[in-house]
Design an enzyme around this catalytic site. Structure first.
Site, short mmCIF file in Angstrom:
data_model
loop_
_atom_site.label_atom_id
_atom_site.label_comp_id
_atom_site.label_asym_id
_atom_site.label_seq_id
_atom_site.Cartn_x
_atom_site.Cartn_y
_atom_site.Cartn_z
N HIS A 191 -14.77 -36.93 -13.64
CA HIS A 191 -16.06 -37.35 -14.38
C HIS A 191 -17.20 -36.16 -14.32
O HIS A 191 -18.17 -36.11 -13.67
CB HIS A 191 -16.78 -38.72 -13.56
CG HIS A 191 -16.02 -39.90 -13.80
ND1 HIS A 191 -16.10 -40.75 -14.77
CD2 HIS A 191 -14.46 -40.28 -13.31
CE1 HIS A 191 -15.08 -41.67 -14.68
NE2 HIS A 191 -14.38 -41.47 -13.70
N ASP A 209 -4.07 -45.82 -13.22
CA ASP A 209 -5.32 -46.22 -13.37
C ASP A 209 -5.94 -47.84 -13.67
O ASP A 209 -6.76 -48.12 -14.32
CB ASP A 209 -6.16 -45.38 -14.30
CG ASP A 209 -7.72 -45.09 -13.95
OD1 ASP A 209 -8.23 -45.66 -13.08
OD2 ASP A 209 -8.32 -44.50 -14.88
N GLU A 235 -13.13 -42.83 -5.76
CA GLU A 235 -13.39 -42.19 -7.14
C GLU A 235 -15.05 -42.47 -7.07
O GLU A 235 -15.52 -43.32 -7.47
CB GLU A 235 -12.72 -42.95 -8.39
CG GLU A 235 -12.95 -42.24 -9.41
CD GLU A 235 -12.02 -43.02 -10.61
OE1 GLU A 235 -12.00 -42.43 -11.70
OE2 GLU A 235 -11.54 -43.99 -10.46
N HIS A 285 -7.56 -38.28 -13.71
CA HIS A 285 -7.18 -38.75 -15.20
C HIS A 285 -7.62 -37.56 -16.07
O HIS A 285 -8.58 -37.59 -16.74
CB HIS A 285 -7.59 -40.13 -15.47
CG HIS A 285 -9.21 -40.42 -14.90
ND1 HIS A 285 -10.30 -39.40 -15.14
CD2 HIS A 285 -9.61 -41.20 -14.31
CE1 HIS A 285 -11.55 -39.90 -14.70
NE2 HIS A 285 -11.10 -41.25 -14.26
#
Length: 408
Positions: A198, A281, A133, A219
């Site tokens: 992100h 997560d 990530e 997510h």
């Protein structure tokens, strides 16, 4: 050598298509060898009376950072093993250990620890490959990730990482960054799944990213752009793109906090169970008492506070991580989002198995697949977790109340 057989009977079996009441699952040498209604006669098998509990495929968590007081970025093999042992208690039978943005040296060290831990892991959830990530993220959408390490995709850097490690299953990045499309194509050429995360991308950028291999939204909603204005004109963001691109998969932190019930219902209504994966997560504080904790490396990570079932920044201005467990995700989808149990289970079994490319062996109760199973009651309380036909976890509290009958 005789076959090792296990029979689980008197359970409600959750199959890909229906729930078989009073059913039996037979396991032979770690594989599912039979599924049927009623109590099958299996000579020589160890028999487990499920006492009417549900028998489901093992939960697959494709995005997880830690638990039980440990984080995968801690810099040691033991952390990997302890996290796997923590989450098996909540029904997780397989996971993708996930990194955070960091120095390149720390990332390479974490990948080395994964290889060692995978060989030593005997009593926890299986490792399906690493999820990287970052660090190729938008600083405007850093969330709880450290913006100091965020940068554009660097071919020399990511090729070095990929040459160094062959355990990477997926890699999340912001698609609007310079070089991100080339990065996605390169990952796909190696059989690695690129995902958007992100990101401040608008719809058009996400669509092009999808065409270059980014078929998953990490997510969903969290650290992700929505409708925005640029020079007075409105633009659809990454969230809208996730909805509009029918073939794009999304993963959601279904703890009821990162996404409240109305948004969980919306995701389910538009994307459906077949395109939505449930993820924890989870950070190191998962399975621990509320209070202060550390996000990321134990030595220099970010101090956070855990309260109200979630981790927050110390000033409580934003969420800083999840403390969800897999059973909680299913429970939330059923009880808060009104999703039928069959589909809620699909979202943490068959759907992630397909996304990760392991559906030929995992994600459903079918003959010939790995015997990764979980037994739970009507409130999704885990009674037993089985991995490759071995009982890895047996709930002590359940045994004290109503022991599962095991007979030769």
């Amino acid at each position: 050598m005789s076959d090792k057989k296990l029979k689980i009977y008197n359970g409600s079996i959750i199959t890909p298509y229906r729930i078989i009441k009073n059913g039996t699952v037979v396991i032979t040498n770690g594989m599912i060898s039979a599924i049927a209604a009623g109590d099958l006669d299996v000579p020589g098998a160890i028999a487990i009376n499920a006492e009417g509990k549900y028998i489901a495929p093992g939960f697959i968590d494709m995005h997880i950072h830690g638990g039980g007081g440990y984080d995968f970025m801690d810099g040691d093999v033991n952390s990997f093993l302890k996290i796997a042992e923590t989450h098996v208690k909540y029904g997780t039978t397989a996971m993708c250990p996930t990194t955070l943005t960091s120095e390149l040296s720390d990332l390479l060290e974490t990948l080395e620890h994964y290889e060692i831990a995978k060989k030593q892991n005997k009593s926890g959830a299986q490792f399906l490959g690493m999820h990287l990530e970052g660090p190729y993220f938008s600083k405007n959408q850093s969330g709880a990730q450290d913006p100091r390490y965020m940068r554009n995709p660097d071919p020399d850097e990511y090729k070095k990482v990929l040459f160094h490690a062959h355990s990477i299953r997926r890699w999340s990045a912001a698609p609007e960054l310079k070089g991100a499309y080339e990065f996605g194509r390169y990952l796909r050429s190696l059989g690695i799944l690129p995902a958007i995360a992100h990101t401040d991308a608008i719809y058009e950028e996400v669509l092009e990213a999808f065409e270059n291999g980014y078929t998953l939204a990490t997510h969903f909603y969290s650290a992700m752009s929505g409708v925005s204005r640029r020079n007075a004109f409105r633009y659809a963001g990454a969230v809208e793109a996730g909805y509009l691109i029918d073939e794009m998969d999304v993963e959601i932190i279904a703890d009821g906090i990162h996404l409240p019930a109305p948004l969980l219902k919306l995701v389910y209504k538009i994307k459906g169970a077949s395109r939505t994966a449930l993820i924890t997560d989870a950070m190191r504080a998962t399975g621990m008492q509320p209070g202060k904790s550390i996000l990321g490396n134990i030595k220099d990570g970010l101090e956070v506070i855990v309260e109200d079932g979630v981790a927050k920044l110390m000033d409580r201005s934003a969420f800083a991580g999840s403390v969800a467990t897999a059973d909680r995700l299913v429970r939330t989808m059923v009880k808060s989002a009104d999703v039928p149990l069959l589909e809620a289970v699909q979202m943490i079994t068959a759907t992630p198995a397909r996304i990760l490319g392991v559906a030929d062996k995992k994600g459903s109760i079918q003959e010939g697949k790995d015997a990764d199973l979980v037994l739970f009651d009507d409130n999704i309380n885990i009674a037993m977790t089985i991995i490759n036909g071995e009982i890895i976890y047996n709930s002590a509290s359940e045994l004290k109340k109503r022991p599962l009958e095991i007979t030769a």
